[in-house]
Write a protein that holds these residues in place. Structure first.
Motif, PDB file in Angstrom:
ATOM      1  N   VAL A   1       0.749  -1.266   0.083  1.00 13.98           N
ATOM      2  CA  VAL A   1       0.063  -0.058   0.051  1.00 13.98           C
ATOM      3  C   VAL A   1       0.874   1.166  -0.103  1.00 13.98           C
ATOM      4  CG1 VAL A   1      -1.906   1.144   1.290  1.00 13.98           C
ATOM      5  CG2 VAL A   1      -2.001  -1.184   1.127  1.00 13.98           C
ATOM      6  N   LEU A   2       1.865   1.282   0.616  1.00 12.64           N
ATOM      7  CA  LEU A   2       2.920   2.424   0.845  1.00 12.64           C
ATOM      8  C   LEU A   2       3.347   2.543  -0.685  1.00 12.64           C
ATOM      9  CD1 LEU A   2       4.428   2.000   4.281  1.00 12.64           C
ATOM     10  CD2 LEU A   2       2.800   3.927   3.654  1.00 12.64           C
ATOM     11  N   THR A   3       3.895   1.573  -1.275  1.00 15.08           N
ATOM     12  CA  THR A   3       4.362   1.526  -2.333  1.00 15.08           C
ATOM     13  C   THR A   3       3.698   2.151  -3.470  1.00 15.08           C
ATOM     14  OG1 THR A   3       6.168  -0.419  -1.786  1.00 15.08           O
ATOM     15  CG2 THR A   3       5.655   0.494  -4.386  1.00 15.08           C
ATOM     16  N   ASN A   4       2.347   1.878  -3.478  1.00 13.97           N
ATOM     17  CA  ASN A   4       1.319   2.182  -4.267  1.00 13.97           C
ATOM     18  C   ASN A   4       1.182   3.590  -4.163  1.00 13.97           C
ATOM     19  OD1 ASN A   4       0.772  -0.250  -5.592  1.00 13.97           O
ATOM     20  ND2 ASN A   4      -0.952  -0.691  -4.569  1.00 13.97           N
ATOM     21  N   ALA A   5       1.259   4.013  -3.068  1.00 21.25           N
ATOM     22  CA  ALA A   5       1.148   5.704  -2.485  1.00 21.25           C
ATOM     23  C   ALA A   5       1.960   6.480  -3.148  1.00 21.25           C
ATOM     24  CB  ALA A   5       0.568   5.534  -1.024  1.00 21.25           C
ATOM     25  N   VAL A   6       3.182   5.869  -3.115  1.00 19.95           N
ATOM     26  CA  VAL A   6       4.513   6.375  -3.557  1.00 19.95           C
ATOM     27  C   VAL A   6       4.362   6.727  -4.876  1.00 19.95           C
ATOM     28  CG1 VAL A   6       7.064   6.716  -3.570  1.00 19.95           C
ATOM     29  CG2 VAL A   6       5.659   6.121  -1.346  1.00 19.95           C
ATOM     30  N   LYS A   7       4.314   5.839  -5.766  1.00 17.66           N
ATOM     31  CA  LYS A   7       4.211   5.634  -6.856  1.00 17.66           C
ATOM     32  C   LYS A   7       3.077   6.388  -7.829  1.00 17.66           C
ATOM     33  CE  LYS A   7       6.921   1.030  -7.604  1.00 17.66           C
ATOM     34  NZ  LYS A   7       6.887  -0.285  -8.242  1.00 17.66           N
ATOM     35  N   HIS A   8       1.975   6.166  -7.503  1.00 18.52           N
ATOM     36  CA  HIS A   8       0.700   6.583  -7.990  1.00 18.52           C
ATOM     37  C   HIS A   8      -0.165   7.672  -7.597  1.00 18.52           C
ATOM     38  CE1 HIS A   8       1.370   2.753 -10.260  1.00 18.52           C
ATOM     39  NE2 HIS A   8       1.470   2.117  -8.996  1.00 18.52           N
ATOM     40  N   SER A   9       0.194   7.951  -6.187  1.00 18.67           N
ATOM     41  CA  SER A   9      -0.708   9.052  -5.864  1.00 18.67           C
ATOM     42  C   SER A   9      -0.272  10.479  -5.768  1.00 18.67           C
ATOM     43  CB  SER A   9      -1.123   8.631  -4.027  1.00 18.67           C
ATOM     44  OG  SER A   9       0.169   9.027  -3.617  1.00 18.67           O
ATOM     45  N   GLY A  10       0.926  10.696  -6.049  1.00 14.64           N
ATOM     46  CA  GLY A  10       1.352  11.995  -6.153  1.00 14.64           C
ATOM     47  C   GLY A  10       1.362  12.760  -4.851  1.00 14.64           C
ATOM     48  N   ALA A  11       1.244  12.073  -3.549  1.00 17.16           N
ATOM     49  CA  ALA A  11       1.220  12.491  -2.564  1.00 17.16           C
ATOM     50  C   ALA A  11       2.588  13.043  -2.057  1.00 17.16           C
ATOM     51  CB  ALA A  11       0.515  11.504  -1.423  1.00 17.16           C
ATOM     52  N   ASP A  12       2.471  13.937  -1.370  1.00 20.43           N
ATOM     53  CA  ASP A  12       3.661  14.566  -0.576  1.00 20.43           C
ATOM     54  C   ASP A  12       3.893  14.316   1.029  1.00 20.43           C
ATOM     55  OD1 ASP A  12       1.880  16.425   0.647  1.00 20.43           O
ATOM     56  OD2 ASP A  12       2.776  18.080  -0.577  1.00 20.43           O
ATOM     57  N   ARG A  13       2.666  13.567   1.519  1.00 19.86           N
ATOM     58  CA  ARG A  13       2.723  13.195   2.915  1.00 19.86           C
ATOM     59  C   ARG A  13       1.678  12.012   3.066  1.00 19.86           C
ATOM     60  NH1 ARG A  13       4.859  15.746   7.338  1.00 19.86           N
ATOM     61  NH2 ARG A  13       3.915  15.311   9.328  1.00 19.86           N
ATOM     62  N   ILE A  14       2.227  11.023   3.929  1.00 20.99           N
ATOM     63  CA  ILE A  14       1.696   9.824   4.137  1.00 20.99           C
ATOM     64  C   ILE A  14       1.611   9.470   5.760  1.00 20.99           C
ATOM     65  CG2 ILE A  14       1.322   7.204   3.787  1.00 20.99           C
ATOM     66  CD1 ILE A  14       2.851   7.579   1.287  1.00 20.99           C
ATOM     67  N   TRP A  15       0.282   8.956   6.222  1.00 20.79           N
ATOM     68  CA  TRP A  15       0.221   8.749   7.548  1.00 20.79           C
ATOM     69  C   TRP A  15      -0.175   7.026   7.558  1.00 20.79           C
ATOM     70  CZ3 TRP A  15      -1.648  13.040   5.307  1.00 20.79           C
ATOM     71  CH2 TRP A  15      -1.356  13.976   5.452  1.00 20.79           C
ATOM     72  N   ALA A  16       0.380   6.361   8.519  1.00 21.90           N
ATOM     73  CA  ALA A  16       0.054   4.925   8.895  1.00 21.90           C
ATOM     74  C   ALA A  16      -0.249   4.888  10.030  1.00 21.90           C
ATOM     75  CB  ALA A  16       1.442   4.200   8.519  1.00 21.90           C
ATOM     76  N   ASP A  17      -1.366   4.015  10.538  1.00 18.89           N
ATOM     77  CA  ASP A  17      -1.714   3.924  11.871  1.00 18.89           C
ATOM     78  C   ASP A  17      -2.022   2.411  12.053  1.00 18.89           C
ATOM     79  OD1 ASP A  17      -2.927   5.143  14.501  1.00 18.89           O
ATOM     80  OD2 ASP A  17      -4.664   3.556  13.703  1.00 18.89           O
ATOM     81  N   LEU A  18      -1.563   1.759  13.259  1.00 18.51           N
ATOM     82  CA  LEU A  18      -1.586   0.573  13.410  1.00 18.51           C
ATOM     83  C   LEU A  18      -1.899   0.482  14.830  1.00 18.51           C
ATOM     84  CD1 LEU A  18       1.263   0.836  11.587  1.00 18.51           C
ATOM     85  CD2 LEU A  18       1.280  -1.578  11.966  1.00 18.51           C
ATOM     86  N   HIS A  19      -3.075  -0.182  15.095  1.00 23.95           N
ATOM     87  CA  HIS A  19      -3.779  -0.361  16.568  1.00 23.95           C
ATOM     88  C   HIS A  19      -4.256  -1.859  16.595  1.00 23.95           C
ATOM     89  CE1 HIS A  19      -7.118   1.439  14.968  1.00 23.95           C
ATOM     90  NE2 HIS A  19      -7.805   0.734  15.456  1.00 23.95           N
ATOM     91  N   HIS A  20      -4.594  -2.082  17.737  1.00 29.36           N
ATOM     92  CA  HIS A  20      -5.288  -3.523  17.786  1.00 29.36           C
ATOM     93  C   HIS A  20      -6.424  -3.239  19.161  1.00 29.36           C
ATOM     94  CE1 HIS A  20      -6.004  -7.451  19.643  1.00 29.36           C
ATOM     95  NE2 HIS A  20      -5.713  -8.198  18.566  1.00 29.36           N
TER      96      HIS A  20
END
Length: 421
Positions: free
Chosen positions: A342-361
């Motif tokens: 998912v991160l690779t797709n965001a970097v390659k295709h989204s044109g974003a300059d910022r990404i947030w990832a949240d992991l919780h249980h």
């Protein structure tokens, strides 16, 4: 020092009730236009199949319906604790429009989605709106009691009370207080009814066990195919990379042995070349091992592995981790590679300059969300990276949902049932 546990409990409950009302209002405002749009487009597209136009449009429309339904599955799990596993049949990667259209139309899950849409735009909309309405409606009664009744010289009906003067206005205010009292107890229950209604229509129903067996069979086949493809990739990388370099090192060493006495200068040159080749081979082996199972994942767990992954990205990535323990190794591995894709797709295709990832249980579920501020438009389609992620998660009974309107932002949510140790 004493702690007032009762007042703390009341405060927490009050915040929970208010949050449920806000969530219900948000779902209602999105679900009605979303369900109407999806249902209308579905009817039109399916109706155009006989003239050929629907063969092209129907797969895209039904994928949109599935994305909308999956988003609601995620909300039901996160906000209501109601699990609604998707049970879509996978489509071949190279399916032509005819095969894609009728493959999706032969899927019982597609028809459950289509039946759910009119329910969602009627009963679902009302059950989502009522929690907020129970809090907003009493404000009208209190306003009438405070003097708003004078704006209506011909009288005004508030519930079953006809307001014609100050006395009846006070009656309306009293009725508003009663509704407000009931709202305190009914708000969360009504929102739960909404999610239970969604589960009743989107769930597999009487064929749940058979559907579950079918999905497990298909996800197991996908897992076997993925493992076989991964093994072929490893063999190819070893043969074309590290193995070739090590063979070259062996040949150089043989040449060096023959030149030691005849041409020491040339021998030293070949020794340096062999050293360089061995370093490159070692680097390729380390990269290969990292691709199979990153050492940081095995040693420090999913949270630190995702943080390490984020540091290597060319886009500013913020990672928030709230995991009180570790999941089983196969679950961690599946979650790690899903996040990586998912991160690779965001970097390659989204044109974003910022990404947030949240992991919780929470509630027995590992939940991961990846959000970017790019251009949007991400969809789950056959052969795409997100489709591969969905298959990988499906092996563990996981769920993938994508919200990516045109213009962004894109939010990809993943859930895997698991326990932490």
């Amino acid at each position: 020092m004493t702690i007032d546990t009762k007042s703390g409990y009341r405060g927490a409950k009050g915040r929970g009730v208010a949050l449920a009302a806000l969530r219900g209002l948000g779902v209602a405002l999105v679900s009605l236009p979303g369900a109407v749009l999806c249902f209308t487009l579905s009817l039109v597209s399916i109706g155009l199949i006989p003239i050929g136009v629907g063969l092209v449009t129907t797969p895209y429309v039904l994928k949109g319906v599935r994305a909308f339904a999956n988003w609601r599955r995620v909300l039901a799990a996160e906000w209501g604790g109601v699990r609604i596993p998707p049970a879509y049949r996978p489509l071949p990667k190279d399916a032509n429009p005819w095969a894609a259209t009728f493959g999706m139309l032969r899927d019982p899950a597609t028809w459950r989605d289509l039946m759910w849409l009119p329910v969602d735009m009627t009963a679902g909309f009302l059950t989502a709106l009522l929690p907020a309405a129970l809090w907003l409606y009493p404000l009208e009664g209190l306003a009438l009691g405070a003097g708003l009744w004078r704006v209506f010289p011909d009288g005004y009906w508030y519930g079953f009370v006809k307001v014609t003067g100050q006395v009846s206005a006070l009656g309306a205010a009293l009725l508003g207080l009663v509704v407000l009292f009931l709202a305190h107890f009914l708000t969360t229950r009504l929102l739960d009814v909404h999610f239970r209604l969604t589960q009743a229509v989107l769930g597999s129903g009487q064929g749940e066990l058979a559907e579950r067996v079918r999905v497990l069979t298909e996800t197991r086949r996908d897992a076997v195919d993925t493992s076989a493809a991964e093994l072929r990739r490893i063999e190819r990388d070893l043969h074309d990379g590290a193995q070739a370099r090590l063979v070259a090192v062996g040949m150089d060493l043989g040449t060096i042995e023959a030149l030691l006495d005849k041409d020491p200068a040339k021998a030293r040159e070949l020794i340096a070349q062999a050293r360089t080749s061995s370093v490159e081979a070692l680097a390729e082996l380390r990269e290969l091992v990292r691709g199979i199972h990153p050492p940081v994942l095995a040693e420090r767990g999913l949270g630190d592995a995702v943080r390490a992954l984020a540091l290597r990205l060319p886009v500013t990535t913020e990672v928030n981790v709230d995991l009180p323990g570790r999941a089983e190794a196969p679950v961690e591995s599946a979650a790690y590679f899903a996040v990586s894709e998912v991160l690779t797709n965001a970097v390659k295709h989204s044109g974003a300059d910022r990404i947030w990832a949240d992991l919780h249980h929470a509630d027995g579920m590992l939940r991961v969300s990846v959000t970017d501020n790019g251009k949007g438009g991400a969809v789950i389609e056959a052969g795409s990276g997100l489709s591969g992620v969905e298959r990988r998660l499906g092996t563990f009974d996981g769920v993938l949902a994508v919200s990516s309107p045109a213009g962004g932002p894109t939010m990809v949510t993943m859930e895997i049932p698991c326990a932490l140790s």
